[in-house]
Design an enzyme around this catalytic site. Structure first.
Site, PDB file in Angstrom:
ATOM      1  N   GLU A 224       0.837  -1.198   0.000  1.00 42.97           N
ATOM      2  CA  GLU A 224       0.000   0.000   0.000  1.00 42.97           C
ATOM      3  C   GLU A 224       0.872   1.248   0.000  1.00 42.97           C
ATOM      4  OE1 GLU A 224      -3.418   1.422   3.017  1.00 42.97           O
ATOM      5  OE2 GLU A 224      -3.694  -0.605   2.218  1.00 42.97           O
TER       6      GLU A 224
ATOM      7  N   ASP B 129      -0.089   5.372   0.551  1.00 40.06           N
ATOM      8  CA  ASP B 129      -1.264   6.157   0.952  1.00 40.06           C
ATOM      9  C   ASP B 129      -1.018   7.655   1.004  1.00 40.06           C
ATOM     10  OD1 ASP B 129      -2.497   3.720   1.473  1.00 40.06           O
ATOM     11  OD2 ASP B 129      -2.084   3.796   3.618  1.00 40.06           O
TER      12      ASP B 129
ATOM     13  N   GLU C 189      -3.639  10.163   2.763  1.00 47.34           N
ATOM     14  CA  GLU C 189      -4.907  10.260   3.492  1.00 47.34           C
ATOM     15  C   GLU C 189      -5.065  11.686   3.991  1.00 47.34           C
ATOM     16  OE1 GLU C 189      -5.818   6.062   5.552  1.00 47.34           O
ATOM     17  OE2 GLU C 189      -3.874   6.891   6.090  1.00 47.34           O
TER      18      GLU C 189
ATOM     19  N   THR D 198       0.783  10.480   5.064  1.00 48.75           N
ATOM     20  CA  THR D 198       1.318   9.556   4.068  1.00 48.75           C
ATOM     21  C   THR D 198       1.798   8.305   4.784  1.00 48.75           C
ATOM     22  OG1 THR D 198       3.562  10.488   4.168  1.00 48.75           O
ATOM     23  CG2 THR D 198       2.042  11.433   2.553  1.00 48.75           C
TER      24      THR D 198
ATOM     25  N   HIS E 165       1.896  -4.023  10.764  1.00 47.39           N
ATOM     26  CA  HIS E 165       2.280  -3.816  12.170  1.00 47.39           C
ATOM     27  C   HIS E 165       3.394  -2.781  12.293  1.00 47.39           C
ATOM     28  CE1 HIS E 165       5.142  -6.684  10.593  1.00 47.39           C
ATOM     29  NE2 HIS E 165       5.908  -6.492  11.634  1.00 47.39           N
TER      30      HIS E 165
ATOM     31  N   ARG F 116       4.481   3.352   8.872  1.00 41.51           N
ATOM     32  CA  ARG F 116       5.503   4.321   8.463  1.00 41.51           C
ATOM     33  C   ARG F 116       4.831   5.660   8.131  1.00 41.51           C
ATOM     34  NH1 ARG F 116       7.826  -0.705   7.101  1.00 41.51           N
ATOM     35  NH2 ARG F 116      10.090  -0.747   7.481  1.00 41.51           N
ATOM     36  N   GLU F 117       3.970   6.099   9.043  1.00 39.47           N
ATOM     37  CA  GLU F 117       3.191   7.302   8.812  1.00 39.47           C
ATOM     38  C   GLU F 117       4.005   8.576   9.022  1.00 39.47           C
ATOM     39  OE1 GLU F 117       2.359   4.927  10.984  1.00 39.47           O
ATOM     40  OE2 GLU F 117       0.345   4.177  10.549  1.00 39.47           O
TER      41      GLU F 117
ATOM     42  N   LYS G 237     -13.219   7.014  14.475  1.00 37.21           N
ATOM     43  CA  LYS G 237     -12.522   6.368  15.592  1.00 37.21           C
ATOM     44  C   LYS G 237     -11.069   6.811  15.734  1.00 37.21           C
ATOM     45  CE  LYS G 237     -15.406   2.224  15.679  1.00 37.21           C
ATOM     46  NZ  LYS G 237     -15.434   0.730  15.570  1.00 37.21           N
TER      47      LYS G 237
END
Length: 323
Positions: A98, A100, A102, A116, A125, A128-129, A192
């Site tokens: 993936e 991303d 967002e 990202t 798990h 890497r945001e 959430k």
């Protein structure tokens, strides 16, 4: 002229072909909450009390340059998530890849934020945001958001400015995305986790929430899901190689952006990782900037937003499903 103006590396973004919705995409979910404009090249996605909405590329891609001009919902948008991302979760449920973008909504008076992230081979798990604020209001006009994915690089761009570069390293192993993926675009309820760690939920009193998309670019190497062999658009392979070479000017702009606008990076989160992940190049200056940040809670793209049938170029010509 803005500090953040210019080209995407070695080629001009404005010269890339725009893909019409009918040619390149299929509705993923949302029924009447997805509307294609009369020009066939602009799309409106809506989130309301019933459902969000989204669309997916007809083809799978192994590397390429993927881009869209996006105008985000205005006013109170807490809990709303708009996502522009690549994934193969429908094909590889336990070892998906993936990449991303967002966009995380906020309460009135607070800015939208960008997140990202990348996953490879099911490494969910190991998040890497990174998160950032922007130097403009993304609800007032369209702005360009782009992903460059090659065998060795992933680069995220905002209005042609590189904001994050991920280089493939031996230490990452299979965590670097390496399998064919589809491009997804969605809007959905992330109450959430999306705003202040879930403190503020979507308030449907302000619905419908509308995100608008245009200038859709799919410039890469499509993969037939049966033959599993990539066929690149004309000039795509050369453009991908050119785009992954960040120029000194671009790198300077990227450093300015990160210093002014980055609010979170997994490389400096010692609550999650006692030791930084091996690909992290720890920058002491960045570590100082990021000592204080908002409560961070992470969520994934809901699986129901990843499902979709893909049709290869050949199968579309034959009028038959390839999967």
């Amino acid at each position: 002229m803005s500090l953040f103006s210019g080209l995407v590396s070695g080629f001009a973004l404005q010269n890339l072909p725009i893909t019409s919705f009918e040619e390149g995409y299929t509705q993923l979910f949302g029924d009447k909450n997805l509307i294609v404009h009369r020009d066939g090249k602009s799309v409106r996605l809506t989130l309301d009390e019933r459902t969000g909405s989204g669309f997916v590329s007809n083809d799978l891609y192994l590397h390429g340059f993927f881009s869209a001009s996006i105008k985000l919902p205005s006013d109170y948008s807490a809990g709303v998530v708009v996502a522009f991302y690549m994934s193969n979760g429908d094909m590889y449920e336990k070892n998906h890849d993936e990449i991303d973008f967002e966009f995380l909504g906020n309460i009135r008076g607070k800015e939208w934020r960008i997140q990202t992230n990348i996953y490879g081979n099911g490494s969910t798990h190991l998040g890497r945001e990174e998160r950032y604020n922007l130097w403009f209001d993304p609800t007032e006009d369209y702005h360009q958001y782009s992903i460059l994915w090659s065998e060795s690089h992933i680069i995220f761009f905002v209005d042609n400015v590189p904001i994050r570069e991920v280089k493939r390293t031996a230490s990452m192993g299979g965590d670097f995305p390496s399998k064919p993926m589809s491009l997804y675009t969605t809007i959905w309820d992330g109450s959430k986790w999306a705003t202040n760690g879930g403190k503020y939920a979507v308030n449907y009193k302000y619905a419908p929430y509308v995100a608008q998309f245009s200038d859709l670019v799919l410039h890469g190497c499509a993969v037939d899901p049966i033959e599993q062999f990539p066929k690149c658009d004309e000039g795509a392979a050369e453009d991908i190689r050119a785009a992954q070479e960040v120029t000194p000017l671009q790198r300077g702009k990227m450093n300015v952006f990160r210093r002014k606008h980055m609010t979170y990076s997994y490389c400096y989160d010692r609550k999650r990782y006692n030791v930084a992940l091996p690909e992290c190049m720890v920058n002491p200056a960045e570590a100082r900037w990021l000592k204080v940040y908002d409560p961070v809670t992470f969520g994934g793209i809901p699986r129901r937003h990843r499902s979709g049938k893909h049709r290869s170029q050949r199968s579309r010509a034959d009028g038959t499903e390839s999967m």
